[in-house]
Design a protein around this motif. Structure first.
Motif, PDB file in Angstrom:
ATOM      1  N   LEU A  70       0.838  -1.207   0.000  1.00  0.00           N
ATOM      2  CA  LEU A  70       0.000   0.000   0.000  1.00  0.00           C
ATOM      3  C   LEU A  70       0.871   1.255   0.000  1.00  0.00           C
ATOM      4  N   LEU A  71       1.906   1.232   0.862  1.00  0.00           N
ATOM      5  CA  LEU A  71       2.797   2.388   0.935  1.00  0.00           C
ATOM      6  C   LEU A  71       3.510   2.603  -0.397  1.00  0.00           C
ATOM      7  N   MET A  72       3.879   1.504  -1.053  1.00  0.00           N
ATOM      8  CA  MET A  72       4.563   1.611  -2.335  1.00  0.00           C
ATOM      9  C   MET A  72       3.678   2.301  -3.374  1.00  0.00           C
ATOM     10  N   GLU A  73       2.403   1.934  -3.418  1.00  0.00           N
ATOM     11  CA  GLU A  73       1.491   2.560  -4.374  1.00  0.00           C
ATOM     12  C   GLU A  73       1.351   4.056  -4.098  1.00  0.00           C
ATOM     13  N   ILE A  74       1.289   4.389  -2.790  1.00  0.00           N
ATOM     14  CA  ILE A  74       1.195   5.812  -2.427  1.00  0.00           C
ATOM     15  C   ILE A  74       2.458   6.552  -2.860  1.00  0.00           C
ATOM     16  N   MET A  75       3.606   5.932  -2.630  1.00  0.00           N
ATOM     17  CA  MET A  75       4.869   6.579  -2.958  1.00  0.00           C
ATOM     18  C   MET A  75       5.096   6.712  -4.462  1.00  0.00           C
ATOM     19  N   ILE A  76       4.496   5.821  -5.240  1.00  0.00           N
ATOM     20  CA  ILE A  76       4.613   5.958  -6.696  1.00  0.00           C
ATOM     21  C   ILE A  76       3.987   7.266  -7.142  1.00  0.00           C
ATOM     22  N   GLU A  77       2.781   7.559  -6.657  1.00  0.00           N
ATOM     23  CA  GLU A  77       2.125   8.822  -6.995  1.00  0.00           C
ATOM     24  C   GLU A  77       2.896  10.006  -6.426  1.00  0.00           C
ATOM     25  N   TYR A  78       3.379   9.815  -5.184  1.00  0.00           N
ATOM     26  CA  TYR A  78       4.172  10.871  -4.566  1.00  0.00           C
ATOM     27  C   TYR A  78       5.446  11.119  -5.373  1.00  0.00           C
ATOM     28  N   GLY A  79       6.042  10.013  -5.849  1.00  0.00           N
ATOM     29  CA  GLY A  79       7.270  10.129  -6.629  1.00  0.00           C
ATOM     30  C   GLY A  79       7.075  10.867  -7.929  1.00  0.00           C
ATOM     31  N   ILE A  80       5.923  10.636  -8.578  1.00  0.00           N
ATOM     32  CA  ILE A  80       5.610  11.366  -9.822  1.00  0.00           C
ATOM     33  C   ILE A  80       5.551  12.863  -9.540  1.00  0.00           C
ATOM     34  N   ALA A  81       4.835  13.208  -8.462  1.00  0.00           N
ATOM     35  CA  ALA A  81       4.742  14.630  -8.089  1.00  0.00           C
ATOM     36  C   ALA A  81       6.103  15.182  -7.702  1.00  0.00           C
ATOM     37  N   TYR A  82       6.913  14.359  -7.024  1.00  0.00           N
ATOM     38  CA  TYR A  82       8.250  14.790  -6.606  1.00  0.00           C
ATOM     39  C   TYR A  82       9.129  15.073  -7.821  1.00  0.00           C
ATOM     40  N   ARG A  83       9.071  14.196  -8.824  1.00  0.00           N
ATOM     41  CA  ARG A  83       9.883  14.407 -10.028  1.00  0.00           C
ATOM     42  C   ARG A  83       9.417  15.646 -10.794  1.00  0.00           C
ATOM     43  N   GLU A  84       8.104  15.872 -10.811  1.00  0.00           N
ATOM     44  CA  GLU A  84       7.592  17.098 -11.438  1.00  0.00           C
ATOM     45  C   GLU A  84       8.110  18.327 -10.694  1.00  0.00           C
ATOM     46  N   HIS A  85       8.135  18.213  -9.361  1.00  0.00           N
ATOM     47  CA  HIS A  85       8.663  19.326  -8.550  1.00  0.00           C
ATOM     48  C   HIS A  85      10.127  19.587  -8.877  1.00  0.00           C
ATOM     49  N   LEU A  86      10.919  18.520  -8.991  1.00  0.00           N
ATOM     50  CA  LEU A  86      12.324  18.685  -9.333  1.00  0.00           C
ATOM     51  C   LEU A  86      12.493  19.331 -10.698  1.00  0.00           C
ATOM     52  N   PHE A  87      11.673  18.891 -11.651  1.00  0.00           N
ATOM     53  CA  PHE A  87      11.743  19.456 -12.997  1.00  0.00           C
ATOM     54  C   PHE A  87      11.442  20.960 -12.971  1.00  0.00           C
ATOM     55  N   LEU A  88      10.358  21.326 -12.261  1.00  0.00           N
ATOM     56  CA  LEU A  88       9.976  22.744 -12.188  1.00  0.00           C
ATOM     57  C   LEU A  88      11.025  23.561 -11.436  1.00  0.00           C
ATOM     58  N   ARG A  89      11.611  22.957 -10.394  1.00  0.00           N
ATOM     59  CA  ARG A  89      12.647  23.673  -9.635  1.00  0.00           C
ATOM     60  C   ARG A  89      13.874  23.925 -10.502  1.00  0.00           C
ATOM     61  N   ASN A  90      14.247  22.918 -11.280  1.00  0.00           N
ATOM     62  CA  ASN A  90      15.394  23.091 -12.168  1.00  0.00           C
ATOM     63  C   ASN A  90      15.116  24.139 -13.236  1.00  0.00           C
ATOM     64  N   LYS A  91      13.886  24.137 -13.759  1.00  0.00           N
ATOM     65  CA  LYS A  91      13.509  25.154 -14.741  1.00  0.00           C
ATOM     66  C   LYS A  91      13.536  26.543 -14.117  1.00  0.00           C
ATOM     67  N   GLN A  92      13.074  26.636 -12.855  1.00  0.00           N
ATOM     68  CA  GLN A  92      13.084  27.916 -12.162  1.00  0.00           C
ATOM     69  C   GLN A  92      14.513  28.411 -11.951  1.00  0.00           C
ATOM     70  N   GLN A  93      15.405  27.498 -11.557  1.00  0.00           N
ATOM     71  CA  GLN A  93      16.804  27.870 -11.366  1.00  0.00           C
ATOM     72  C   GLN A  93      17.430  28.312 -12.679  1.00  0.00           C
ATOM     73  N   GLN A  94      17.078  27.615 -13.761  1.00  0.00           N
ATOM     74  CA  GLN A  94      17.589  27.992 -15.080  1.00  0.00           C
ATOM     75  C   GLN A  94      17.080  29.375 -15.471  1.00  0.00           C
ATOM     76  N   LEU A  95      15.781  29.619 -15.208  1.00  0.00           N
ATOM     77  CA  LEU A  95      15.196  30.922 -15.533  1.00  0.00           C
ATOM     78  C   LEU A  95      15.851  32.027 -14.721  1.00  0.00           C
ATOM     79  N   GLU A  96      16.094  31.767 -13.428  1.00  0.00           N
ATOM     80  CA  GLU A  96      16.738  32.775 -12.586  1.00  0.00           C
ATOM     81  C   GLU A  96      18.149  33.082 -13.078  1.00  0.00           C
ATOM     82  N   SER A  97      18.859  32.048 -13.537  1.00  0.00           N
ATOM     83  CA  SER A  97      20.192  32.271 -14.093  1.00  0.00           C
ATOM     84  C   SER A  97      20.122  33.128 -15.349  1.00  0.00           C
TER      85      SER A  97
END
Length: 334
Positions: A70-97
């Motif tokens: 059950l925890l694994m299934e929850i973390m899969i969805e959490y992981g998708i959101a986490y990777r999206e967050h990382l992508f957006l954070r990297n884009k934000q850092q690139q934009l700030e640069s």
């Protein structure tokens, strides 16, 4: 760190913690967590690593093993959101640069120093409301003891404004032959702006040539905030005459040229609307009120005057700067 090495380190950490439960193991766990974050290990992979390691040390009841599914299934969805967050954070850092690079480029477009002829007192201030300014100014020497004076306000902010500023700067450099003719300079610049910027944008500008020998100021205006003219003989501050269509609004626009002759002690002030459009308490600053503030400072050297007005308006507006604040003051000394 390879997968096998990570498993080994996690196994050692798990065994030590299960045996002693010491606080220093929690610190090691925090450091490992930071490593996992830096290397973008997905949350579901961490759960999987924990389950595999735990099974090697303790016998898990079936209900606990099922709960991990059950925890694994929850973390899969959490992981998708986490990777999206990382992508957006990297884009934000690139934009700030990119923005920092654009800010540095924009600063390079403004004059590194302002000429100070012996016969004139010159003061300049330009403060952006955000990182990037929509204001442009320049004071530069011309042949024949002339001083070119330019001030512009690009409608909009951010990178489009910086690009428009660079266009104005380099267009003026390329139109050096027109520098002595303010109306012709604005006419030529209007053609450049019409051809090169989006129809929804425009630029207001005032440009003039000050003759240091005759103390005559010839200038033209393209939809820009009216400046001021101070006459020392009668201690009066007046609005600078002159008007015209902003750059970029209409092809083949022509501009009216105005001429002023300054006597000793007289002063001209050019400014952007960030100076005048201020909310003071519950009302907006009016021209008459700005007149009064300027007259309080009019006897000061020009740089002290423009700096003093900026500080006064900033205090009156509760230290809020809603728009870029740019001001040029030039007084005839002798």
């Amino acid at each position: 760190m390879s997968r096998s090495l990570l498993q080994k380190q996690y196994d050692e950490l798990m065994r030590s913690y299960l045996q002693s439960g010491a606080e220093d193991h929690l610190y090691s766990a925090q450091q490992l967590g930071k490593w996992l974050l830096r290397h973008h290990v997905a949350p579901e992979d961490v759960v999987d690593l924990h389950l595999e390691t735990l099974e090697r040390h303790v016998e898990l009841p079936e209900s606990v093993r099922i709960s991990f599914q059950l925890l694994m299934e929850i973390m899969i969805e959490y992981g998708i959101a986490y990777r999206e967050h990382l992508f957006l954070r990297n884009k934000q850092q690139q934009l700030e640069s990119e923005i920092e690079l654009a800010v540095a480029m924009q600063h390079s477009l403004l004059p590194a120093s302002i000429p100070h002829p012996a016969a004139l007192d010159v003061g300049v201030i330009s403060v952006p409301s955000k990182k990037m300014s929509g204001d442009y100014y320049n004071v530069f020497p011309l042949e024949g003891q002339l001083l070119g004076i330019a001030i512009a306000d690009i409608v909009g902010k951010g990178i489009p404004a910086a690009l428009s500023m660079s266009m104005i700067k380099y267009a003026m450099d390329g139109l050096a032959a027109c520098a002595r003719e303010p109306a012709e300079m604005l006419r030529q610049l209007n053609g450049v702006v019409v051809r090169n910027i989006d129809p929804s944008m425009f630029i207001t500008m005032a440009y003039g040539a000050y003759d240091i020998k005759t103390h005559t100021f010839r200038y033209a205006v393209a939809g820009h905030e009216p400046g001021f003219w101070y006459r020392a003989a009668d201690n009066q501050l007046r609005d600078l005459p002159g008007s015209g269509l902003a750059l970029g609004l209409k092809r083949d626009t022509t501009y009216e040229e105005c001429t002023l002759r300054l006597n000793q002690g007289d002063l001209i002030i050019l400014l952007t609307d960030g100076v005048t459009e201020r909310k003071i308490g519950k009302h907006y600053l009016g021209r008459e009120e700005l007149h009064a503030y300027l007259m309080e400072l009019i006897s000061l050297p020009c740089q002290e005057m423009v700096d003093g007005l900026y500080r006064k308006l900033l205090n009156l507006s509760n230290h809020e700067l809603p728009d870029d604040h740019t001001m040029i003051a030039i007084r005839r000394k002798i």
